[in-house]
Design a protein around this motif. Structure first.
Motif, short mmCIF file in Angstrom:
data_model
loop_
_atom_site.label_atom_id
_atom_site.label_comp_id
_atom_site.label_asym_id
_atom_site.label_seq_id
_atom_site.Cartn_x
_atom_site.Cartn_y
_atom_site.Cartn_z
N VAL A 86 8.37 1.06 -16.53
CA VAL A 86 8.98 -0.25 -16.80
C VAL A 86 9.45 -0.89 -15.50
CG1 VAL A 86 10.95 -1.40 -17.86
CG2 VAL A 86 9.63 0.27 -19.17
N LYS A 87 10.09 -0.11 -14.65
CA LYS A 87 10.58 -0.63 -13.37
C LYS A 87 9.42 -1.10 -12.50
CE LYS A 87 13.16 0.80 -9.24
NZ LYS A 87 13.87 1.93 -8.57
N ARG A 88 8.32 -0.35 -12.48
CA ARG A 88 7.16 -0.73 -11.66
C ARG A 88 6.55 -2.03 -12.15
NH1 ARG A 88 3.86 5.02 -11.53
NH2 ARG A 88 5.39 6.26 -10.34
N VAL A 89 6.46 -2.19 -13.47
CA VAL A 89 5.88 -3.41 -14.02
C VAL A 89 6.73 -4.62 -13.63
CG1 VAL A 89 5.33 -4.66 -16.14
CG2 VAL A 89 4.73 -2.25 -15.93
N ARG A 90 8.03 -4.50 -13.77
CA ARG A 90 8.93 -5.61 -13.42
C ARG A 90 8.77 -5.99 -11.96
NH1 ARG A 90 13.81 -5.99 -17.32
NH2 ARG A 90 14.53 -7.48 -15.77
N GLU A 91 8.71 -5.00 -11.09
CA GLU A 91 8.56 -5.28 -9.67
C GLU A 91 7.22 -5.93 -9.37
OE1 GLU A 91 9.17 -1.63 -7.60
OE2 GLU A 91 11.37 -1.70 -7.77
N ALA A 92 6.16 -5.43 -10.01
CA ALA A 92 4.83 -5.99 -9.78
C ALA A 92 4.76 -7.45 -10.22
CB ALA A 92 3.78 -5.16 -10.52
N VAL A 93 5.39 -7.75 -11.34
CA VAL A 93 5.39 -9.13 -11.85
C VAL A 93 6.18 -10.04 -10.93
CG1 VAL A 93 6.23 -10.63 -13.70
CG2 VAL A 93 5.03 -8.51 -14.26
N GLU A 94 7.39 -9.66 -10.59
CA GLU A 94 8.29 -10.55 -9.89
C GLU A 94 8.04 -10.61 -8.39
OE1 GLU A 94 12.30 -10.38 -11.32
OE2 GLU A 94 11.65 -9.79 -13.33
N LYS A 95 7.31 -9.64 -7.86
CA LYS A 95 6.94 -9.68 -6.44
C LYS A 95 5.48 -10.08 -6.26
CE LYS A 95 10.37 -6.25 -4.99
NZ LYS A 95 10.60 -4.92 -4.34
N ARG A 96 4.84 -10.46 -7.37
CA ARG A 96 3.45 -10.95 -7.35
C ARG A 96 2.50 -9.92 -6.74
NH1 ARG A 96 1.79 -14.05 -10.44
NH2 ARG A 96 0.64 -15.52 -9.19
N GLN A 97 2.65 -8.67 -7.18
CA GLN A 97 1.78 -7.59 -6.72
C GLN A 97 0.65 -7.39 -7.73
OE1 GLN A 97 4.65 -4.44 -6.60
NE2 GLN A 97 5.52 -5.06 -4.64
N THR A 98 -0.37 -6.62 -7.34
CA THR A 98 -1.45 -6.29 -8.27
C THR A 98 -1.08 -5.05 -9.07
OG1 THR A 98 -2.53 -4.94 -6.56
CG2 THR A 98 -3.20 -7.26 -6.73
N TRP A 99 -1.83 -4.82 -10.15
CA TRP A 99 -1.62 -3.63 -10.98
C TRP A 99 -2.89 -2.81 -10.93
CZ3 TRP A 99 2.71 -1.64 -12.48
CH2 TRP A 99 2.73 -0.63 -13.46
N ASP A 100 -2.78 -1.54 -10.48
CA ASP A 100 -3.95 -0.73 -10.19
C ASP A 100 -4.95 -0.64 -11.34
OD1 ASP A 100 -3.00 -0.30 -7.65
OD2 ASP A 100 -2.15 1.68 -8.08
N ASP A 101 -4.46 -0.43 -12.54
CA ASP A 101 -5.36 -0.26 -13.70
C ASP A 101 -6.18 -1.52 -13.99
OD1 ASP A 101 -4.64 2.33 -14.10
OD2 ASP A 101 -3.28 1.93 -15.78
N LEU A 102 -5.77 -2.66 -13.44
CA LEU A 102 -6.46 -3.92 -13.72
C LEU A 102 -7.43 -4.31 -12.61
CD1 LEU A 102 -3.44 -5.84 -15.25
CD2 LEU A 102 -5.48 -5.01 -16.45
N GLN A 103 -7.69 -3.40 -11.70
CA GLN A 103 -8.75 -3.56 -10.70
C GLN A 103 -8.59 -4.84 -9.87
OE1 GLN A 103 -12.35 -3.41 -13.06
NE2 GLN A 103 -11.66 -1.61 -14.18
#
Length: 241
Positions: A86-103
């Motif tokens: 949950v923490k990783r998802v929040r950070e990825a969203v709000e810091k505009r990072q990519t998500w590994d599983d989504l290539q």
């Protein structure tokens, strides 16, 4: 001895009076955000957009928590704890990072992959990240808005329709094993749980209202311009001496 009709009426009146005088069940209260110096750089529209964005992201994080409770096998795919994911998802969203599983995919491309029947990763994290990323993209890639920022009403409207499509897919689409992509709302003889639908509805409502508000802003600007022109010619006081 049976009570008389008068006694029954008196007892009924007492019970009714007690019910009417009892305090309503508390359901919380509206709370405004604390004032900050950053608001000096925001118009009313910027502030409304910022508050709506924060509310929509919080709705998605709530949906993530609810989805994990109904689908615990998803976060277990990551090898990390639920809280860590949950923490990783929040950070990825709000810091505009990519998500590994989504290539490396973003917004609607990421949503399409997260909701594809053959997706193998943590579908909850991928779906919430992709949906949040789509909403942020529709807002020009920003989460907080200031005087120099503009919003496109059509993109906001499109984002609301994307949420409707995603909610429908979540309820109706099946994976390769013929099972629902994720367990969410449930209606059966023993239970009626529509909390997921309600939360999606809140997001859709906020996006639609903001889109209409942005459109109205520009329409009203045109009307105000005409009113000022007319006022310049006809709504002036005339000298009397």
């Amino acid at each position: 001895m049976r009570p008389t009709a008068a006694a029954c009426s008196t007892m009924f009146a007492i019970v009714l009076l007690a019910a009417c005088s009892s305090a309503p069940t508390p359901r919380g209260e509206v709370k405004g955000a604390s004032a900050s110096s950053r608001e000096m750089g925001q118009s009313d529209t910027n502030r409304v957009a910022t508050l709506a964005m924060r509310a929509n992201l919080e709705s998605l994080y709530l949906l993530m928590d609810k989805l994990y409770r109904r689908n615990p096998g998803e976060w277990k795919k990551t090898g990390a704890s639920r809280e860590e994911v949950v923490k990783r998802v929040r950070e990825a969203v709000e810091k505009r990072q990519t998500w590994d599983d989504l290539q490396g995919k973003h917004d609607i491309a990421a949503m399409a992959l997260a909701l594809s029947p053959d997706f193998k990763g943590d579908r909850v994290a991928a779906f919430i990240y992709a949906t949040a990323d789509m909403i942020v993209t529709a807002h020009g890639g920003k989460i907080e808005f200031f005087l120099i920022d503009g919003l496109d009403a059509q993109y906001l409207y499109n984002a609301a329709r994307n949420i409707e499509t995603a909610a429908w897919m979540l309820s109706n689409r099946r994976n390769t094993a013929g099972q629902p992509l994720l367990l969410s709302d449930e209606i059966n003889a023993a239970e009626r749980n529509l909390s997921f639908e309600r939360e999606f509805g809140k997001i859709i409502g906020r996006l639609d209202l903001l889109a209409e508000f942005i459109t109205e802003k520009y329409r009203r600007a045109g009307i105000s311009y005409v009113q000022n022109l007319l006022g310049g010619s006809f709504l002036q006081f005339l000298p009397v001496r």
